[in-house]
Design a protein around this motif. Structure first.
Motif, PDB file in Angstrom:
ATOM      1  N   LEU A 170       9.153  69.673   5.708  1.00 51.08           N
ATOM      2  CA  LEU A 170       7.771  70.132   5.666  1.00 51.08           C
ATOM      3  C   LEU A 170       7.353  70.395   4.221  1.00 51.08           C
ATOM      4  N   LEU A 171       6.148  70.008   3.904  1.00 50.99           N
ATOM      5  CA  LEU A 171       5.554  70.311   2.616  1.00 50.99           C
ATOM      6  C   LEU A 171       4.660  71.543   2.741  1.00 50.99           C
ATOM      7  N   SER A 172       4.838  72.472   1.811  1.00 53.20           N
ATOM      8  CA  SER A 172       3.977  73.658   1.691  1.00 53.20           C
ATOM      9  C   SER A 172       3.905  74.475   2.978  1.00 53.20           C
ATOM     10  N   PRO A 173       5.014  75.072   3.412  1.00 56.68           N
ATOM     11  CA  PRO A 173       4.930  75.961   4.576  1.00 56.68           C
ATOM     12  C   PRO A 173       4.034  77.150   4.253  1.00 56.68           C
ATOM     13  N   PRO A 174       3.231  77.607   5.190  1.00 52.36           N
ATOM     14  CA  PRO A 174       2.331  78.727   4.912  1.00 52.36           C
ATOM     15  C   PRO A 174       3.117  80.009   4.661  1.00 52.36           C
ATOM     16  N   ARG A 175       2.527  80.888   3.865  1.00 58.73           N
ATOM     17  CA  ARG A 175       3.203  82.134   3.528  1.00 58.73           C
ATOM     18  C   ARG A 175       3.461  83.009   4.756  1.00 58.73           C
ATOM     19  N   SER A 176       2.695  82.807   5.799  1.00 58.90           N
ATOM     20  CA  SER A 176       2.896  83.587   7.019  1.00 58.90           C
ATOM     21  C   SER A 176       4.084  83.107   7.840  1.00 58.90           C
ATOM     22  N   SER A 177       4.654  81.964   7.485  1.00 62.56           N
ATOM     23  CA  SER A 177       5.749  81.378   8.251  1.00 62.56           C
ATOM     24  C   SER A 177       7.099  81.892   7.751  1.00 62.56           C
ATOM     25  N   PRO A 178       8.054  82.171   8.653  1.00 61.87           N
ATOM     26  CA  PRO A 178       9.413  82.496   8.216  1.00 61.87           C
ATOM     27  C   PRO A 178      10.025  81.396   7.353  1.00 61.87           C
ATOM     28  N   LEU A 179       9.581  80.160   7.549  1.00 61.35           N
ATOM     29  CA  LEU A 179      10.122  79.050   6.766  1.00 61.35           C
ATOM     30  C   LEU A 179       9.714  79.137   5.299  1.00 61.35           C
ATOM     31  N   HIS A 180       8.738  79.973   4.988  1.00 59.61           N
ATOM     32  CA  HIS A 180       8.327  80.107   3.590  1.00 59.61           C
ATOM     33  C   HIS A 180       9.278  80.997   2.805  1.00 59.61           C
ATOM     34  N   HIS A 181       9.830  82.038   3.449  1.00 54.52           N
ATOM     35  CA  HIS A 181      10.558  83.049   2.687  1.00 54.52           C
ATOM     36  C   HIS A 181      11.973  83.310   3.169  1.00 54.52           C
ATOM     37  N   ALA A 182      12.371  82.726   4.299  1.00 53.44           N
ATOM     38  CA  ALA A 182      13.690  83.031   4.853  1.00 53.44           C
ATOM     39  C   ALA A 182      14.501  81.761   5.077  1.00 53.44           C
ATOM     40  N   GLU A 183      15.804  81.926   5.133  1.00 54.90           N
ATOM     41  CA  GLU A 183      16.712  80.814   5.384  1.00 54.90           C
ATOM     42  C   GLU A 183      16.619  80.396   6.857  1.00 54.90           C
ATOM     43  N   PRO A 184      16.323  79.127   7.158  1.00 63.84           N
ATOM     44  CA  PRO A 184      16.183  78.734   8.561  1.00 63.84           C
ATOM     45  C   PRO A 184      17.507  78.621   9.297  1.00 63.84           C
ATOM     46  N   PHE A 185      18.595  78.387   8.580  1.00 61.25           N
ATOM     47  CA  PHE A 185      19.914  78.164   9.178  1.00 61.25           C
ATOM     48  C   PHE A 185      19.872  77.032  10.194  1.00 61.25           C
ATOM     49  N   GLY A 186      19.325  75.922   9.761  1.00 63.63           N
ATOM     50  CA  GLY A 186      19.228  74.729  10.575  1.00 63.63           C
ATOM     51  C   GLY A 186      18.706  73.596   9.709  1.00 63.63           C
ATOM     52  N   PRO A 187      18.633  72.371  10.251  1.00 61.12           N
ATOM     53  CA  PRO A 187      18.311  71.186   9.444  1.00 61.12           C
ATOM     54  C   PRO A 187      16.816  71.036   9.161  1.00 61.12           C
ATOM     55  N   VAL A 188      16.243  72.070   8.563  1.00 64.18           N
ATOM     56  CA  VAL A 188      14.823  72.082   8.246  1.00 64.18           C
ATOM     57  C   VAL A 188      14.667  72.293   6.743  1.00 64.18           C
ATOM     58  N   ASP A 189      14.138  71.307   6.054  1.00 67.33           N
ATOM     59  CA  ASP A 189      13.843  71.420   4.625  1.00 67.33           C
ATOM     60  C   ASP A 189      12.375  71.749   4.422  1.00 67.33           C
TER      61      ASP A 189
ATOM     62  N   LEU B 258      13.185  60.677   0.796  1.00 65.61           N
ATOM     63  CA  LEU B 258      12.949  60.169   2.147  1.00 65.61           C
ATOM     64  C   LEU B 258      13.948  59.097   2.584  1.00 65.61           C
ATOM     65  N   PRO B 259      14.258  58.095   1.759  1.00 65.84           N
ATOM     66  CA  PRO B 259      15.287  57.136   2.202  1.00 65.84           C
ATOM     67  C   PRO B 259      16.633  57.810   2.451  1.00 65.84           C
ATOM     68  N   ALA B 260      16.949  58.842   1.670  1.00 69.07           N
ATOM     69  CA  ALA B 260      18.232  59.518   1.847  1.00 69.07           C
ATOM     70  C   ALA B 260      18.276  60.296   3.154  1.00 69.07           C
ATOM     71  N   VAL B 261      17.211  61.023   3.477  1.00 68.58           N
ATOM     72  CA  VAL B 261      17.222  61.844   4.680  1.00 68.58           C
ATOM     73  C   VAL B 261      17.183  60.974   5.938  1.00 68.58           C
ATOM     74  N   ARG B 262      16.679  59.754   5.800  1.00 74.18           N
ATOM     75  CA  ARG B 262      16.660  58.854   6.961  1.00 74.18           C
ATOM     76  C   ARG B 262      18.027  58.276   7.293  1.00 74.18           C
ATOM     77  N   THR B 263      19.011  58.477   6.418  1.00 72.60           N
ATOM     78  CA  THR B 263      20.368  57.969   6.693  1.00 72.60           C
ATOM     79  C   THR B 263      21.213  58.969   7.471  1.00 72.60           C
ATOM     80  N   LEU B 264      20.697  60.167   7.727  1.00 66.77           N
ATOM     81  CA  LEU B 264      21.513  61.207   8.352  1.00 66.77           C
ATOM     82  C   LEU B 264      21.985  60.782   9.739  1.00 66.77           C
ATOM     83  N   ARG B 265      23.237  61.114  10.023  1.00 64.50           N
ATOM     84  CA  ARG B 265      23.863  60.747  11.305  1.00 64.50           C
ATOM     85  C   ARG B 265      24.106  62.022  12.102  1.00 64.50           C
TER      86      ARG B 265
ATOM     87  N   HIS C 208       8.830  64.322   7.174  1.00 62.62           N
ATOM     88  CA  HIS C 208       9.864  63.566   7.896  1.00 62.62           C
ATOM     89  C   HIS C 208      10.242  64.343   9.149  1.00 62.62           C
ATOM     90  N   ARG C 209      10.384  63.618  10.264  1.00 61.88           N
ATOM     91  CA  ARG C 209      10.898  64.206  11.491  1.00 61.88           C
ATOM     92  C   ARG C 209      11.797  63.189  12.169  1.00 61.88           C
TER      93      ARG C 209
END
Length: 516
Positions: free
Chosen positions: A392-411, A314-321, A368-369
């Protein structure tokens, strides 16, 4: 109050466009770029409107050809190929080397075009150009040995690549393919990079390198660029859906192919304690907003280490510019040091926002947002293509974020309790290009790493596509066809001994070299 920002002097899109008109007037018109085929710049195709993801500024759109014209272009490329394959290697090497000198001379203009067209921060845009030039020079120096006993293909190489690395992936591939004795055909990515590619192609064409550059929709041009009998090899970089269609076509035709497709690259954390090193690495993983085929959007973390992981993460991701890549306090200030700017377009930004909102609605926990207040913007600028970092912690299995590459700044983070769960979570997408496992004991890494379905696996360090002699490929659905990197790239676009089986994932065999 934050300072009011302004555009860095001399970096407006109008400035870049005027420089293109001056450097390569044969390839640019006042209001559009041209297609290059049959060794001539053609004012054909319907130029579509386009805007920069940076701030909505209108930029050059791709001049889309129809199917019939694309077929003519491919037939002309075959004629070029039949002549070029007989050009002696010393002359091919000299022409490619001269192209590299021209690209290096216009490095900053190419980089500025990348900033405007695909939103790369200045540091990363220049690196994209430099990796193309330096990487191809390595091949120029060593091509004699790589071509020993090998001949060019029977037809030109067709290149269909994504928008995110126009220089270090697409232009790099074109020049190495030409150096190996092939004429080359490239389709400009639909989402951005057309002016940068047009300028780079113009510099190559001036030196007599047989390159064809066309624009159009994949569906309209696939018959020419993938299925046409004149094509000797198809090289594709992009998503799995489009890649699967290309794979089916080339398999049916028995055509040589190199298909790099997306996969969910994962970073596992198991029996680990070096949190300072991991914390220092986190911001680097957000370069270009994770719009890279080797980005790491998924962390798979041992549940008992989750508190320590968060204390480092969390401290590291908060430094993003983040922000406008050309916004400065004073017109003559240096370019801003940013980790990323916009995503490729406003539609992609909306897709990511919607996926995040849906995942949270279905149970994911936001850890974190980032907020727009943290970013650097010009007064009143269009910010519709910007996405602030999200975890995000624990994306649901029904979400594309669970199984696919988002190609954006979403961890996303998944917690596991056993080694079996760790491996299952790291292999969520049936194959990936890269993966990393952070674990204190080398013996643990050596035991677990062979079970991770990624071509390259780092021990506590990120892996990348690589340059020069570093091999590159993918496992499972992330790659089809010949592997590349080092001499494998040359082997992929040339003919060797009768019965040769190339390293790669093919319908009739899989041959995997040991990556470094």
């Amino acid at each position: 109050m934050p300072p009011t920002l302004t555009l860095k002097s001399g970096t407006a899109w109008a400035d870049a466009w005027q420089r293109c008109l001056t450097v390569a007037p044969e390839a640019f018109r006042d209001d559009r770029v041209l297609n290059l085929w049959n060794a001539a710049w053609q004012a054909d195709g319907r130029a579509l409107p386009a805007v920069s993801p940076v701030d909505g500024t209108p930029v050059a759109g791709p001049p889309r050809l129809d199917r019939a014209t694309a077929r003519q272009a491919v037939r002309a490329a075959l004629d070029q190929h039949r002549a070029w394959r007989h050009v002696p290697l010393p002359e091919r090497r000299a022409r490619v080397a001269a192209t590299l000198d021209a690209l290096a001379e216009h490095r900053d203009l190419l980089a500025l075009l990348l900033v405007w067209e695909i939103g790369k921060p200045w540091r990363l845009a220049r690196a994209d150009v430099d990796r193309a030039v330096d990487g191809v020079r390595w091949y120029v120096d060593g091509i004699d040995t790589m071509l020993d006993g090998r001949t060019p293909l029977d037809g030109p190489v067709s290149n269909i690549a994504s928008w995110n690395y126009p220089m270090s992936v697409l232009v790099h591939a074109l020049l190495v393919q030409a150096l190996a004795g092939n004429a080359v055909v490239a389709k400009t990515p639909t989402d951005g990079g057309v002016a940068c590619l047009t300028l780079a192609t113009a510099l190559a064409a001036r030196e007599g390198v047989p390159v064809t550059l066309v624009s159009g929709s994949g569906g309209e041009l696939s018959g020419a660029l993938v299925r046409a009998p004149e094509i000797g090899c198809v090289s594709f970089v992009g998503g799995r859906d489009t890649g699967a269609a290309v794979a089916t076509a080339v398999a049916d035709l028995g055509k040589r192919h190199i298909l790099e497709q997306e996969g969910l690259n994962t970073w596992g954390v198991w029996n680990f304690s070096d949190w300072d090193t991991l914390g220092a690495t986190i911001p680097k993983l957000f370069d270009y907003g994770k719009q890279r085929c080797t980005a790491y959007p998924r962390f798979v973390v041992q549940r008992s280490l989750f508190d320590a992981f968060l204390a480092a993460y969390l401290p590291a991701v908060r430094t993003l510019r983040t922000g406008h890549p050309l916004a400065v306090e004073h017109p003559d200030d240096p370019y801003p040091a940013l980790d990323f700017g916009p995503v490729i377009n406003a539609a992609k930004a909306k897709e990511l926002h919607d996926q995040v909102a849906e995942a949270i609605d279905r149970g994911a926990v936001p850890l974190h947002r980032g907020t727009p207040a943290d970013a650097r913007f010009l007064p009143g600028q269009d910010t519709s293509a910007y996405v602030q970092p999200v975890t995000l912690l624990s994306p649901p299995r029904s979400s594309p974020l669970h199984h696919a590459e988002p190609f954006g700044p979403v961890d996303t983070i998944v917690l596991v309790d056993t080694e079996a769960e760790l491996l299952a979570a790291m292999n969520a997408s049936n194959g990936a290009l890269v993966a990393t496992l952070s674990t204190d004991e080398r013996a643990t890494f050596d035991r677990l790493a062979p079970h991770v379905r990624a071509f390259k696996i780092g021990h506590g360090v990120p892996r990348s596509r690589g340059d020069r002699d570093e091999l590159f490929g993918g496992f499972g659905a992330s790659w089809r066809g010949a592997f590349v990197g080092g001499d494998l790239l040359v082997r992929a676009v040339t003919r060797g001994p009768a019965g040769e089986k190339l390293p790669g994932n093919f319908p009739d065999h899989q041959l995997v070299p040991r990556p470094t």
